[in-house]
Design a protein around this motif. Sequence first.
Motif: not given
Lengths: 111, 152
Positions: A41, A63-64, A67, A71, B47, B74, B77-78, B81
């Motif tokens: 992160v 960035l996509v 992240s 996960f 996060q 993004v 998505f954070q 998740t």
Amino acid sequence: MTVVYWLAYGMLGGGAMLALVRLGRGPSLLDRVVATDTLLVIIAAGLAVHAALERDPTVVPVLVVVSLLAFVGSVSVARYIGGMLLSSADDGQDVGLPEAAEEARAAEVDR
Amino acid sequence: MSVLEVVGDVVAVVLLLLGALLCLTAGIGLVRFPDVLTRMHAGTKPQVLGVLLIMVAGAIRLQGWSATWMLLLVAVFQLLTAPVSAHMISRVAYRRRHVRRDLLLVDELRADDELRDRVYRGDEPADAPPGEPGQTLAERSGENRNPRDERG
């Protein structure tokens, strides 16, 4: 703007270094998973800081990916730990207590 | 350079510095806190909130809508998740006893502790039902031993 550079990258780098310290020291595998998650992160945040300060949109797709990777990695390692000792000898009894349980037991004995 | 651009830059810089500060506090909390749950509490600060702040700053600074939509992707998505991974890690941490139980104020998953501490070694599989530890352990060892005996 130079001051902002130094401050932002200094704080991000300090956070990443401390996460690395926990990644190296962490007594259990789960501590390392949490540290890796935080580290990814922080890396994503650093990329976004670079993109914002330089007005450079080329790193935005990265960035996509980062992240997503954080996960998938943390969930898969958590599931791996969850079923880890299903095939160990003697139902994992030979492995002993985890370190946090030992610390809790030591604290109870001290009390 | 118009006034609006200057104001936008100042807001973006403030948001960037706040997000970087959250990353630093996450690192400090990771090093200083005692067990997995508290470390996760510290480590998941950037996060959601930190990434959100930095994404807003990037959306202000970057020109064009494509970058803005990807930053929004993004952030969403954070948000989706982070709870899932935190739930899985904390469940495994509790079941494997990487939790300082003496530091917990409320422990709703605690059954009767004596039996559990005696029977659970902290290495039981994650899908073991928490209600009947003794029976589970006996069944598991029985399942594991029988095929080996037949083979040997």
